[in-house]
Every structure is written in C-alpha cells, then in structure tokens.
Scaffold this motif. Sequence first.
Motif, PDB file in Angstrom:
ATOM      1  N   VAL A  45       0.819  -1.206   0.000  1.00 57.21           N
ATOM      2  CA  VAL A  45       0.000   0.000   0.000  1.00 57.21           C
ATOM      3  C   VAL A  45       0.859   1.265   0.000  1.00 57.21           C
ATOM      4  O   VAL A  45       0.393   2.341  -0.406  1.00 57.21           O
ATOM      5  N   LEU A  46       2.116   1.153   0.400  1.00 61.52           N
ATOM      6  CA  LEU A  46       3.004   2.311   0.481  1.00 61.52           C
ATOM      7  C   LEU A  46       3.945   2.419  -0.715  1.00 61.52           C
ATOM      8  O   LEU A  46       4.760   3.347  -0.764  1.00 61.52           O
ATOM      9  N   ILE A  47       3.847   1.496  -1.674  1.00 63.62           N
ATOM     10  CA  ILE A  47       4.735   1.531  -2.835  1.00 63.62           C
ATOM     11  C   ILE A  47       4.118   2.398  -3.925  1.00 63.62           C
ATOM     12  O   ILE A  47       3.028   2.100  -4.441  1.00 63.62           O
ATOM     13  N   ASP A  48       4.799   3.480  -4.276  1.00 63.50           N
ATOM     14  CA  ASP A  48       4.283   4.429  -5.256  1.00 63.50           C
ATOM     15  C   ASP A  48       4.320   3.861  -6.668  1.00 63.50           C
ATOM     16  O   ASP A  48       3.422   4.104  -7.476  1.00 63.50           O
ATOM     17  N   ASN A  49       5.359   3.104  -6.985  1.00 64.66           N
ATOM     18  CA  ASN A  49       5.511   2.524  -8.328  1.00 64.66           C
ATOM     19  C   ASN A  49       5.141   1.048  -8.328  1.00 64.66           C
ATOM     20  O   ASN A  49       5.908   0.192  -8.763  1.00 64.66           O
ATOM     21  N   LEU A  50       3.932   0.745  -7.870  1.00 65.81           N
ATOM     22  CA  LEU A  50       3.542  -0.650  -7.660  1.00 65.81           C
ATOM     23  C   LEU A  50       3.538  -1.445  -8.966  1.00 65.81           C
ATOM     24  O   LEU A  50       3.960  -2.601  -8.990  1.00 65.81           O
ATOM     25  N   VAL A  51       3.089  -0.847 -10.053  1.00 63.90           N
ATOM     26  CA  VAL A  51       3.102  -1.550 -11.342  1.00 63.90           C
ATOM     27  C   VAL A  51       4.535  -1.869 -11.748  1.00 63.90           C
ATOM     28  O   VAL A  51       4.844  -2.987 -12.184  1.00 63.90           O
ATOM     29  N   GLY A  52       5.437  -0.907 -11.600  1.00 63.99           N
ATOM     30  CA  GLY A  52       6.835  -1.147 -11.938  1.00 63.99           C
ATOM     31  C   GLY A  52       7.467  -2.197 -11.050  1.00 63.99           C
ATOM     32  O   GLY A  52       8.262  -3.025 -11.517  1.00 63.99           O
ATOM     33  N   PHE A  53       7.101  -2.207  -9.772  1.00 70.50           N
ATOM     34  CA  PHE A  53       7.635  -3.192  -8.833  1.00 70.50           C
ATOM     35  C   PHE A  53       7.161  -4.604  -9.188  1.00 70.50           C
ATOM     36  O   PHE A  53       7.958  -5.548  -9.219  1.00 70.50           O
TER      37      PHE A  53
END
Length: 281
Positions: free
Chosen positions: A253-261
């Motif tokens: 929930v705290l990852i801004d670049n979730l798609v990239g991750f």
Amino acid sequence: MPPYDDMLGEEEMDHEAVESLRRGSLGEPIVVCVEGAGFQAFARQANVFDWPHDERLAEAMDAATIAVVDELKCALGYTHAGEATFVFWNPDEAVACDGAFQELATLATSIVTDVFNDAGRELFPDAFDKGRARFKATAHGLPSLELAARYFDWRERQARKNAVLAAARGMFKQTALDGRSRHDMKDMMAEQAGLDFDAHYPERFRRGAFFRRMKFERHLTEEELARIPQDRRPTGPVMRSSVRMMEDVPPLVLIDNLVGFVFHKEDPVVVDLPFAASVAL
C-alpha cells in the motif's frame, strides 16, 4: 452427411470449449489463486502443528509457490497461510498454457498439491495419517497492469487481517471478537493476554511472502568447474538466476511505483501515506 459419431463429438467439444478455450489476450495480466480445500482442518490437527503459525507449513507453501513461479514463469508469486497467488504477464508472447484460464488453474493446482505434500512428508509426516492436503484454484484476466498490481495489495491486506484474526481466535471466543477491528484485536491480545502481536509473530505469518525469479552472482563449486573444459572455466563469479523469496518488501500500500515493482522488477519507491498505513497495516 458426416457420421453420427463425428457430429456428436463436434457438439460435445463445442460445449467444452465454452470454458476450456477462455484465455487472456496477449499482454493481458492473468491472476491465478490457489487455496487449500478444507486446509484449516488439515493445518489445525492437534499434536501436529503449532496454531496459528507453524514454520513447517510456511516452508511447504514456500516450496510450492517457488515451484509454480519457476515452472510456469510467473511474473510474481505471493503466499500466505494455505493460499498462493500468481500473476502471468508478457507483452510480447503468450504466457504458460497460451493464457488458457482453466489450464493455468488446474496446472498450478497440480504443482502446488504435489510439491506441498512432498515437502510435508519430510517436514510433518504425522499430518498425513488422515490424508493429503488438497487445493483448488481460480484464474481470471484483468484489464490493466494497475488493477493486477493492486490485486496483490488487496491480498496482502487480507493476509494481515486474517493473521490477526487467527491469533485472536486462539485466545478469545468468537463472540468477544465480533464487530472488532484488527487493531481492536491487537489491543485485546496485548491488554488481556500480554501478547504483542507484531513482536511475537514473524513477518512471514503477519503478511506473507513474495517470490520471483532473480539474477545473482555466485562462484561455481569445484564439482561444477570440473564439468567445464579447462579453457572455458570462469575464474570469477558467474551470473545465475533462480526463484527466491524477496527480502525487505515494503507494505504494498506504500509503494508508489507498484506496477513497476510487480511487473518490471523495479526497486520499490516508498511514499509516506499515514492514513493508508493506519488503515492497512
């Protein structure tokens, strides 16, 4: 006129194809969810497992998750308790089983069942006196990478909630927990049972674990080097890849670049979201 057998076969296959030919299109993310069928009854066998968390069960599920990611070439695998979630995506070519939902679900179920039970016979043989663990699965496509990445965020949130609930149910009657939030249950465990949930239980139980194929450098063993012609033997570390558990993954929930991750193997970029953290963690 074709023979009756041919006509009957074509009709039957047409009906079968309604389900068997459903598949994701090229570049569409596909999610497969495998979960235990009656798994809680298996995992709560008295005198076999520690409830609510047993490291041996987690180790067997980790092995099963690794096997699926490795054999079916998933972009990411995630497991918690008796569940495992996988996402398939390739923008350039078809994924495993040509993206057929039914085939992906049945094959992932088969791999998880075999590997979990094989590992279990080594780790907790007494649990098999009453039969093997069984699993079932579903598969579906999602219209965007964003929604597919958020699916893992949702699964992790569910895992956190279920972990607290499982621990609380081991200490309190269900009537005492009805209507209570996850934070309320943590407070009850601390105040009435003297147990700090976050300090007592490992992160693997509290939120699950993520797996993907990763590259790494290592030195070959003497046995491995002996199989390579002398004029071709490396003198230093070599690049290899394998499926491994991901370390130090921030709350999704705290990852801004979730798609990239999730899909591009980017390092996670963490943002400060106090409200989201208070609700989800």
